[in-house]
Design a protein around this motif. Structure first.
Motif, PDB file in Angstrom:
ATOM      1  N   SER A 101       9.367   7.827   8.563  1.00  0.00           N
ATOM      2  CA  SER A 101       8.457   8.374   7.560  1.00  0.00           C
ATOM      3  C   SER A 101       8.258   7.394   6.408  1.00  0.00           C
ATOM      4  CB  SER A 101       9.002   9.707   7.036  1.00  0.00           C
ATOM      5  OG  SER A 101       8.163  10.240   6.029  1.00  0.00           O
ATOM      6  N   VAL A 102       9.339   6.723   6.001  1.00  0.00           N
ATOM      7  CA  VAL A 102       9.234   5.705   4.944  1.00  0.00           C
ATOM      8  C   VAL A 102       8.313   4.575   5.393  1.00  0.00           C
ATOM      9  CG1 VAL A 102      10.516   3.926   3.680  1.00  0.00           C
ATOM     10  CG2 VAL A 102      11.457   6.234   3.881  1.00  0.00           C
ATOM     11  N   LEU A 103       8.504   4.095   6.623  1.00  0.00           N
ATOM     12  CA  LEU A 103       7.670   3.009   7.136  1.00  0.00           C
ATOM     13  C   LEU A 103       6.196   3.403   7.178  1.00  0.00           C
ATOM     14  CD1 LEU A 103       9.913   1.718  10.087  1.00  0.00           C
ATOM     15  CD2 LEU A 103       9.620   0.685   7.830  1.00  0.00           C
ATOM     16  N   ASN A 104       5.929   4.622   7.608  1.00  0.00           N
ATOM     17  CA  ASN A 104       4.541   5.092   7.634  1.00  0.00           C
ATOM     18  C   ASN A 104       3.956   5.167   6.225  1.00  0.00           C
ATOM     19  OD1 ASN A 104       3.828   5.299  10.294  1.00  0.00           O
ATOM     20  ND2 ASN A 104       4.372   7.458  10.501  1.00  0.00           N
ATOM     21  N   SER A 105       4.775   5.586   5.261  1.00  0.00           N
ATOM     22  CA  SER A 105       4.295   5.669   3.878  1.00  0.00           C
ATOM     23  C   SER A 105       3.969   4.284   3.327  1.00  0.00           C
ATOM     24  CB  SER A 105       5.342   6.357   2.993  1.00  0.00           C
ATOM     25  OG  SER A 105       5.467   7.724   3.331  1.00  0.00           O
ATOM     26  N   VAL A 106       4.758   3.283   3.731  1.00  0.00           N
ATOM     27  CA  VAL A 106       4.446   1.907   3.327  1.00  0.00           C
ATOM     28  C   VAL A 106       3.102   1.490   3.926  1.00  0.00           C
ATOM     29  CG1 VAL A 106       5.149  -0.512   3.470  1.00  0.00           C
ATOM     30  CG2 VAL A 106       6.860   1.256   3.047  1.00  0.00           C
ATOM     31  N   ALA A 107       2.897   1.807   5.210  1.00  0.00           N
ATOM     32  CA  ALA A 107       1.650   1.427   5.872  1.00  0.00           C
ATOM     33  C   ALA A 107       0.447   2.159   5.281  1.00  0.00           C
ATOM     34  CB  ALA A 107       1.753   1.706   7.367  1.00  0.00           C
ATOM     35  N   ARG A 108       0.642   3.404   4.856  1.00  0.00           N
ATOM     36  CA  ARG A 108      -0.455   4.165   4.242  1.00  0.00           C
ATOM     37  C   ARG A 108      -0.632   3.825   2.767  1.00  0.00           C
ATOM     38  NH1 ARG A 108       1.927   8.664   7.098  1.00  0.00           N
ATOM     39  NH2 ARG A 108       2.909   9.220   5.104  1.00  0.00           N
ATOM     40  N   GLY A 109       0.401   3.242   2.169  1.00  0.00           N
ATOM     41  CA  GLY A 109       0.335   2.908   0.754  1.00  0.00           C
ATOM     42  C   GLY A 109       0.572   4.083  -0.164  1.00  0.00           C
ATOM     43  N   ASP A 110       1.307   5.102   0.323  1.00  0.00           N
ATOM     44  CA  ASP A 110       1.532   6.283  -0.515  1.00  0.00           C
ATOM     45  C   ASP A 110       3.010   6.613  -0.676  1.00  0.00           C
ATOM     46  OD1 ASP A 110       2.166   7.203   1.993  1.00  0.00           O
ATOM     47  OD2 ASP A 110       0.645   8.769   2.072  1.00  0.00           O
ATOM     48  N   LEU A 111       3.866   5.605  -0.654  1.00  0.00           N
ATOM     49  CA  LEU A 111       5.301   5.837  -0.808  1.00  0.00           C
ATOM     50  C   LEU A 111       5.613   6.286  -2.228  1.00  0.00           C
ATOM     51  CD1 LEU A 111       8.059   5.671   0.587  1.00  0.00           C
ATOM     52  CD2 LEU A 111       8.222   3.289  -0.130  1.00  0.00           C
ATOM     53  N   ASN A 112       6.512   7.269  -2.341  1.00  0.00           N
ATOM     54  CA  ASN A 112       6.946   7.821  -3.634  1.00  0.00           C
ATOM     55  C   ASN A 112       5.805   8.446  -4.425  1.00  0.00           C
ATOM     56  OD1 ASN A 112       9.526   7.053  -3.042  1.00  0.00           O
ATOM     57  ND2 ASN A 112       9.615   5.328  -4.470  1.00  0.00           N
ATOM     58  N   GLY A 113       4.827   8.979  -3.700  1.00  0.00           N
ATOM     59  CA  GLY A 113       3.819   9.804  -4.346  1.00  0.00           C
ATOM     60  C   GLY A 113       2.679   9.075  -5.022  1.00  0.00           C
ATOM     61  N   ARG A 114       2.622   7.764  -4.972  1.00  0.00           N
ATOM     62  CA  ARG A 114       1.498   7.060  -5.587  1.00  0.00           C
ATOM     63  C   ARG A 114       0.671   6.399  -4.491  1.00  0.00           C
ATOM     64  NH1 ARG A 114       2.829   1.745  -6.021  1.00  0.00           N
ATOM     65  NH2 ARG A 114       5.004   1.197  -5.625  1.00  0.00           N
ATOM     66  N   GLU A 134       6.943  -7.000   8.008  1.00  0.00           N
ATOM     67  CA  GLU A 134       7.973  -6.445   8.894  1.00  0.00           C
ATOM     68  C   GLU A 134       8.004  -4.923   8.811  1.00  0.00           C
ATOM     69  OE1 GLU A 134      12.647  -7.380   9.780  1.00  0.00           O
ATOM     70  OE2 GLU A 134      12.086  -6.881   7.726  1.00  0.00           O
ATOM     71  N   LEU A 135       7.906  -4.387   7.601  1.00  0.00           N
ATOM     72  CA  LEU A 135       7.967  -2.935   7.425  1.00  0.00           C
ATOM     73  C   LEU A 135       6.799  -2.234   8.104  1.00  0.00           C
ATOM     74  CD1 LEU A 135       9.064  -2.773   3.664  1.00  0.00           C
ATOM     75  CD2 LEU A 135      10.446  -2.101   5.641  1.00  0.00           C
ATOM     76  N   ILE A 136       5.580  -2.700   7.830  1.00  0.00           N
ATOM     77  CA  ILE A 136       4.432  -1.984   8.403  1.00  0.00           C
ATOM     78  C   ILE A 136       4.340  -2.218   9.911  1.00  0.00           C
ATOM     79  CG2 ILE A 136       3.171  -2.062   6.228  1.00  0.00           C
ATOM     80  CD1 ILE A 136       1.387  -4.251   7.519  1.00  0.00           C
ATOM     81  N   TRP A 137       4.785  -3.408  10.371  1.00  0.00           N
ATOM     82  CA  TRP A 137       4.701  -3.700  11.810  1.00  0.00           C
ATOM     83  C   TRP A 137       5.559  -2.732  12.621  1.00  0.00           C
ATOM     84  CZ3 TRP A 137       1.314  -7.259  13.705  1.00  0.00           C
ATOM     85  CH2 TRP A 137       1.361  -7.496  15.083  1.00  0.00           C
ATOM     86  N   ASN A 138       6.687  -2.334  12.074  1.00  0.00           N
ATOM     87  CA  ASN A 138       7.587  -1.414  12.780  1.00  0.00           C
ATOM     88  C   ASN A 138       7.311   0.046  12.459  1.00  0.00           C
ATOM     89  OD1 ASN A 138       9.392  -3.187  14.338  1.00  0.00           O
ATOM     90  ND2 ASN A 138       9.988  -3.991  12.344  1.00  0.00           N
ATOM     91  N   SER A 139       6.267   0.330  11.709  1.00  0.00           N
ATOM     92  CA  SER A 139       5.920   1.723  11.403  1.00  0.00           C
ATOM     93  C   SER A 139       5.276   2.375  12.617  1.00  0.00           C
ATOM     94  CB  SER A 139       4.952   1.781  10.223  1.00  0.00           C
ATOM     95  OG  SER A 139       3.679   1.269  10.594  1.00  0.00           O
ATOM     96  N   PRO A 140       5.474   3.677  12.809  1.00  0.00           N
ATOM     97  CA  PRO A 140       4.835   4.356  13.944  1.00  0.00           C
ATOM     98  C   PRO A 140       3.317   4.187  13.966  1.00  0.00           C
ATOM     99  CG  PRO A 140       6.552   5.745  13.019  1.00  0.00           C
ATOM    100  CD  PRO A 140       6.426   4.560  12.103  1.00  0.00           C
TER     101      PRO A 140
END
Length: 481
Positions: A198-211, A327-333
């Motif tokens: 879920s964290v990785l997906n939030s990085v890929a979407r650009g909405d981690l920690n609510g922003r 690396e983070l977004i590449w391994n995101s679902p």
């Protein structure tokens, strides 16, 4: 351990002194069809948490062969061989679930004599398998064979029958609680994996920690240099111009395993062409499992002058991409789903190429936003990894406790000895006498047969053939490591 060191009433015996040990019948083409097709168990039907009977095959057994190879309730079947040492001798208890079921030569049947509790023997044999004793005694290269003769001569400690049953009762209680605890640990591990995904997906979407972070979708070819690796060939056998060589086995999802690094021979100009640089992302080219396709980890220059094989694709980000962000977004679902789609082939394999990797679209925010997302993700990763460490410690303690309980059970230290129990030596003498007379173990009646017998005794006019069968026979509850 000598008899003088054994707990009171116990004896040390060979397995074949207290049971019949037999290898199953070989599966041959002539028995693939016939007019006497019968179900049979094979090694694939034996699991650590019980028998797996959802896929039971059939082959032709004559009536005389059925008499030899039929399984009876109380029989124990063990895996005769395996490519994995841990799987050798894995046992399961047969409870009569399928009528006239036989067994193949990938299994060894152990049929306890009268006076030997099958559940005790099952737990004892499983203990031997779990601690690797059968694997150490196995023979063969690549495939480890236990063999019926080896198993027949296996040393066994036998308590009095009453104590066997006390051990089973107490041991199953302890093991069932450990099973429940370990199942809870596994659920927690899966939740931690889901949390990180879920964290990785939030990085890929650009909405981690609510922003929300604005990002543009870009082709990988626009923001990174993509290159292949070196094919391993006979001419590259390391001789004099050797360099570290990373393989698929060295790349997990989000981390590198550098415990075993191979060497390869390079020729003029190749080191400059293939040398890995700090910040390169190493992507696995192909895998039979769609869940593993494209798994990747960043290279941080851990080993000087390292190169990589052609089954790894190097993605070298340009100035627009932070390596850690990539690396983070590449391994995101979200990105893995895209990789799975572009890598799909008609053969069932999932294979990437440099061209396919270049065609993948990834979100590219500003470098400042990438840095912020990476910082937040690293904080989450630290927290999740801390939870995983706690779970790993709990799992390790559970394994130690399980081993300790099993050690005590089969050393006579789990339950007290009762001087009123008939000694196992007397039981052993009786087994020997019955064998000399040719007395075989009477088949253990299933719950359905016992109910039929009770009904018949209550009404002599009834016979077992007219009694309505009651479904739901009891099946031995197994435990899982």
């Amino acid at each position: 351990m000598s008899n003088t060191e054994l707990p009171p009433g116990w004896v040390a015996v060979r397995l074949d002194e207290i049971s019949e040990v037999r290898l199953g019948r070989q599966r041959s083409p002539k028995n693939h069809t016939g007019d006497q097709m019968r179900p049979y168990l094979r090694a694939a039907n034996v699991g650590w948490n019980g028998l797996k009977l959802d896929d039971v095959k059939e082959m032709n057994f004559t009536d005389s062969e059925v008499e030899t190879y039929r399984l009876l309730p109380g029989d124990i079947v063990l895996g005769e061989a395996s490519g994995s040492p841990r799987e050798v001798g894995k046992p399961g208890l047969w409870s009569g679930q399928i009528e006239d079921c036989c067994f193949q030569n990938t299994l060894i049947r152990v049929r306890p004599a009268i006076g030997v509790e099958p559940r005790y023997l099952l737990l004892l044999l499983r203990y031997e398998a779990l601690r690797g004793s059968f694997a150490k005694g196995a023979r063969g290269v690549g495939i480890h064979h236990l063999g019926a003769a080896k198993l027949a001569a296996w040393p066994v400690l036998l308590p009095p029958l009453a104590e066997q049953r006390r051990i089973v009762e107490v041991l199953e209680g302890h093991l069932s609680r450990l099973d429940a605890a370990e199942a809870s640990i596994r659920r927690s591990v899966r939740r931690s994996d889901h949390a990180w995904a879920s964290v990785l997906n939030s990085v890929a979407r650009g909405d981690l920690n609510g922003r929300t972070v604005h990002a543009s979708l870009r082709l990988v070819s626009e923001v990174a240099d993509v290159g292949g690796g070196i094919q391993k060939q006979q001419k590259r056998r390391p001789i004099k111009n050797t360099f570290p060589f990373l393989r698929v086995a060295n790349v997990a999802r989000g981390k590198l395993d550098l415990d075993e690094i191979h060497q390869i021979e390079l020729f003029e100009g190749e080191l400059e062409r293939y040398r890995l640089e700090c910040g390169d992302l190493l992507v696995v080219e192909g895998n039979g499992s769609p869940d593993q396709i494209g798994r990747a980890a960043i290279w941080r220059g851990e080993i000087p002058d390292a190169v990589h094989q052609n089954h790894l694709i190097r993605v070298r980000p340009n100035g627009e991409l932070l390596p850690r962000y990539l690396e983070l977004i590449w391994n995101s679902p979200l990105v893995v789903d895209q990789l799975r789609e572009v890598s799909r082939s008609t053969s069932g394999l999932y294979t990437l190429s440099t061209a396919k990797v270049k065609s993948v679209k990834i979100p590219v925010p500003s470098r400042a936003d990438q840095e912020s997302l990476v910082d937040d993700a690293d904080i989450w990763e630290t927290r999740i990894n801390a939870a995983r460490v706690v779970l790993q410690g709990a799992a390790a303690r559970s394994r130690l406790l399980r081993n300790s309980i099993l050690d005590k059970a089969f050393a006579g230290a789990l339950v007290p000895q009762d001087p009123e129990d008939e000694p196992a030596s007397t039981l052993l003498e009786r087994i020997q006498v019955e064998r000399a007379k040719g007395v075989k173990r009477r088949p253990t009646r299933t719950p359905r047969q016992r109910r039929a017998a009770v009904a018949t005794a209550a009404d002599p006019c009834l016979t077992p053939s007219v009694i309505t069968p009651i479904p739901g026979d009891a099946i031995q509850q197994e435990f899982e490591l």
